[in-house]
Design an enzyme around this catalytic site. Structure first.
Site, mmCIF file in Angstrom:
data_model
loop_
_atom_site.group_PDB
_atom_site.id
_atom_site.type_symbol
_atom_site.label_atom_id
_atom_site.label_comp_id
_atom_site.label_asym_id
_atom_site.label_seq_id
_atom_site.Cartn_x
_atom_site.Cartn_y
_atom_site.Cartn_z
ATOM 1 N N TYR A 218 85.326 43.457 -18.592
ATOM 2 C CA TYR A 218 85.144 44.591 -17.685
ATOM 3 C C TYR A 218 85.463 45.933 -18.350
ATOM 4 C CZ TYR A 218 85.163 41.426 -13.585
ATOM 5 O OH TYR A 218 84.873 40.474 -12.652
ATOM 6 N N THR A 248 77.531 38.904 -18.719
ATOM 7 C CA THR A 248 78.513 39.832 -18.165
ATOM 8 C C THR A 248 79.586 39.072 -17.410
ATOM 9 O OG1 THR A 248 77.453 40.096 -15.998
ATOM 10 C CG2 THR A 248 76.667 41.508 -17.790
ATOM 11 N N ASP A 249 80.703 39.730 -17.199
ATOM 12 C CA ASP A 249 81.665 39.211 -16.230
ATOM 13 C C ASP A 249 81.102 39.475 -14.833
ATOM 14 O OD1 ASP A 249 83.929 38.138 -15.034
ATOM 15 O OD2 ASP A 249 85.321 39.224 -16.333
ATOM 16 N N TRP A 250 81.708 38.859 -13.830
ATOM 17 C CA TRP A 250 81.147 38.898 -12.474
ATOM 18 C C TRP A 250 81.251 40.309 -11.874
ATOM 19 C CZ3 TRP A 250 79.854 34.994 -14.756
ATOM 20 C CH2 TRP A 250 79.209 33.914 -14.170
ATOM 21 N N ALA A 252 80.414 43.019 -13.180
ATOM 22 C CA ALA A 252 80.830 44.028 -14.159
ATOM 23 C C ALA A 252 79.733 45.036 -14.448
ATOM 24 C CB ALA A 252 81.243 43.357 -15.470
#
Length: 732
Positions: A218, A248-250, A252
């Protein structure tokens, strides 16, 4: 279009897809399953989705099958308020690292990967390789260590284990994602050398496990979001030679176009705006973006077709127990352990009756049952004081009835127990009727928030209970043992001399009670070591820069400690700690001998060998730690750095084993920012065989006659502001 032509060697997969299909393939399937706008789920999507898992890739019949993604590092997290699937709760990453045994990391990874197969999960969103930079970081328990070698090698073994099942691991969170406070906005200001030697280095080593996927973080690094930074993509693709899927992160993704240009192939978990932003930008004729999309699509299709689940028969309970036992660290033993057979125990503490088996957030799991320490001790033939048992069991029941907040309606934000004050009259009776007292102190932690000072220090009732019980039991020559069921380190200095024994079991899964009881009873000889330092205070220079320029809503955090993370600080600046990195006791004794070091200049390799002998009366395993002191020519260095570690087999009394380690020059090199290269400094090196980072048993020197450039590199994500970092000169 239903499938690729059989003879498709002259075309790449993306050339057969429409723009709509390409974009949908890149965006997690929450785009239609959870947020329908112009797309509605097909029957295939509905049937393929593992509901309440993390996400799913978009299926294209005959081209790209649907793949479900799911947390987490210590057991599958499939669940919401309305839907839960049970899963085995395995020991946390910190507990795995405490084994100092790569085989333990591999067998836990293999077991969780097997559960992925059984529950139709194709990607396990683990392991987390982030460094335990500060004791209060909320997700430390999901990560392995403060040391990049230990974190990286444990992570690599875990990855290999997961992927033995034909499913994918996802190494995360790249990079410098070391706090939860303002994690989606925080700007990490860090020197190039610290970034490369500490934080990226852990990923470099973990990538030797060949994870099929990787997740970006993030946070920003030196002014730019990691996922949007094209230099970070170059670092991953060109310098680290990573060829897998980057996601990606969730949630993000703040700018979908920049995220794709920054190298992210999958946007997770997907939302309507991701599709729209990419579609509109392509309509403007952005050829650079189109090229990235096409490359991503080709990678995704190759990846989804490489998931080939393999069914295995694995005893999950036995794996969870084995890792939990080997991860227990014995910190103190004043002739109190192991506990004698059939002893009656005054078992104190809420966590003795309701232990913390898992953390909060991605590391949460859904076990059908957690074995308490009470249950484990009873199974070992011990007896528990009934009146004390009733008091704490009732207290735990009431504590578990407390209202619990949730995050996004999915994650339960569990709380620490509000511990009882153990009354003196209870202690007086128990000191007459019981043989020994065991007090379990529990601490929960996890995602979404960092720990507080209140979590680091003991509660008043906890410290007063220790004082009360110790005074009473010691007055009749009986012992007191503390068990630490914790996700991160706590203050220990003020009370460790009041008790006779201390065991750290960490957050260690559903077999917590059986593992702790096995150690307490002597059924298993403790062999764990600390993967992180237990500091005396949080006021030392290496710990002051956290969580950033504001305690509540920081916008930036300066990594002022630079390369002096964890034990690198304590050993270099001769600072005391409560218990050092690598520390741990055994019920037996080991002797080291025949330590040899040889340098192969032609192949740029260094070989270490050492013999370990069990000279005690218990069978047991021993951890070998090899630290190296690097000479200073161009650069300053920590006084020592861990460069190899391993563990013996189970050695019987008088049995010995030779362990061998080989390291490349790159493994021993340092990053020179001025020349943008990895170098081996000229001079005399000292290698130590050690019990921990402070206790060196044997040593050998070896020389490098001239500074060697091991690898030419580049500078990535350089600082954009000037800041002062900790150095030997700054404290002189």
């Amino acid at each position: 279009m239903n499938q690729l032509p059989q003879d498709n060697s002259h075309k790449l997969p993306h050339e057969y897809l429409t723009l709509e299909q390409k974009l949908r393939l890149m965006i997690g399937e929450y785009i239609c399953l959870m947020n329908p706008f112009k797309f509605f789920p097909s029957l295939t999507e509905i049937k393929s989705c593992v509901w309440a898992s993390g996400s799913m890739t978009y299926p294209i019949t005959g081209i790209s099958p649907p793949i479900n993604l799911c947390d987490g590092p210590s057991g599958l997290r499939i669940g919401s308020k309305l839907f839960i699937k049970n899963s085995t709760s395995f020991p946390s990453a910190t507990c795995i690292a405490a084994t100092f045994n790569k085989d333990m990391a591999m067998i836990e990874g293999e077991a969780i990967g097997s559960e992925c197969v059984n529950k139709s999960i194709g990607v396990l969103l683990a392991p987390a390789i982030n460094i335990q930079r500060h004791p209060l970081a909320g997700r430390n328990y999901e990560c392995y260590s403060e040391d990049p070698l230990l974190a990286g090698e444990m992570g690599a073994s875990y990855i290999i284990g997961v992927q033995k099942n034909g499913v994918a691991a996802c190494v995360k969170h790249f990079v410098a994602n070391n706090q939860e406070t303002q994690r989606e906005e925080i700007n990490v200001e860090i020197s190039q050398r610290a970034l490369r030697e500490i934080y990226v280095e852990a990923f470099r080593i973990a990538l030797q496990g060949n994870p099929m996927t990787l997740m970006t973080s993030y946070n920003k690094v030196n002014g730019q979001y990691v996922g949007e930074n094209e230099e970070m993509k170059m670092l991953l693709r060109e310098d680290l030679r990573y060829n897998g899927i980057i996601m990606t992160d969730w949630y993000a993704c703040k700018d979908t176009v920049r995220m794709v240009l920054g190298g992210n192939n999958l946007i997770e978990p997907g939302k309507p705006s991701n599709y729209t932003e990419l579609f509109e930008e392509i309509k403007k004729g952005n050829d650079k973006l189109m090229k990235e999309i096409d490359e991503s699509v080709d990678r995704i299709i190759e990846f989804t077709n490489s998931i080939k689940p393999i069914k295995q028969m694995i005893d999950y309970t036995n794996v969870a127990l084995s890792v939990a036992e080997e991860g227990c660290v014995l910190l103190k033993n004043n002739q109190c352990l192991p506990i004698k057979e059939s002893s009656k125990i005054c078992l104190i503490g809420s966590a003795s009756y309701g232990p913390f088996a898992f953390g909060i957030g991605s590391g949460q799991s859904n076990p059908s049952r957690v074995i308490s320490i009470k249950e484990g001790l009873l199974a070992q033939g011990m007896f528990i004081d009934k009146p004390v048992e009733r008091i704490y069991s009732q207290h735990v029941y009431q504590q578990n009835k407390r209202s619990v907040d949730t995050y996004m309606g999915v994650f339960n934000l569990f709380k620490d127990y509000e511990e009882l004050l153990f009354e003196k009259r209870w202690g007086i009776r128990c000191s007459q009727e019981c043989d020994i007292a065991v007090f379990t102190i529990g601490r929960i932690c996890g995602e979404f928030y960092d720990r507080t000072l209140q979590s680091f220090f003991l509660q008043p009732n906890e410290i007063n209970t220790i004082k009360c019980v110790s005074e009473i039991f010691h007055s009749v020559n009986k012992k007191v043992i503390i068990v630490l069921n914790i996700g991160g380190v706590i203050e220990i200095e003020s009370w460790k001399d009041l008790v006779d024994g201390i065991i750290v079991c960490w957050i260690n899964g559903e077999q917590c009670g059986n593992a702790v009881a096995s150690i307490l009873s002597g059924h298993t000889n403790p062999s764990g070591r600390l993967p992180t330092t237990f500091p005396i205070t949080l006021n030392q220079p290496n710990l002051q820069s956290f969580p950033g320029d504001d305690l509540i809503k920081p916008t930036k955090v300066i990594y002022k400690e630079d390369i002096y993370v964890g034990y690198r600080y304590y050993t270099t600046f001769n600072q005391k700690c409560s218990y050092p990195f690598g520390y741990g006791l055994s019920y037996t004794q080991f002797e080291y001998s025949n330590f040899n070091v040889s340098v192969d200049l032609e192949h740029q390799l260094i070989h270490f060998t050492v013999t370990v002998t069990n000279t005690g009366t218990f069978e047991g395993k021993e951890v070998i730690q090899i630290y190296v002191s690097i000479p200073e020519d161009r650069l300053e260095h920590p006084s020592i750095e861990l460069k190899a570690f391993g563990k013996t087999k189970l050695l019987f009394p008088n049995e010995n084993q030779q362990l061998s380690f080989t390291r490349t020059f790159r493994d021993l090199s340092s990053f020179d920012t001025d020349s943008a290269c990895w170098i081996i400094e000229k001079g005399v090196y000292t290698a130590f065989v050690s019990k921990d980072c402070l206790t060196h048993v044997l040593s050998k020197t070896f020389s490098i006659t001239q500074t060697i450039i091991v690898k030419q590199s580049h500078l990535y994500a350089m600082p954009i502001t000037q800041f002062n970092c900790l150095s030997k000169n700054s404290l002189q």
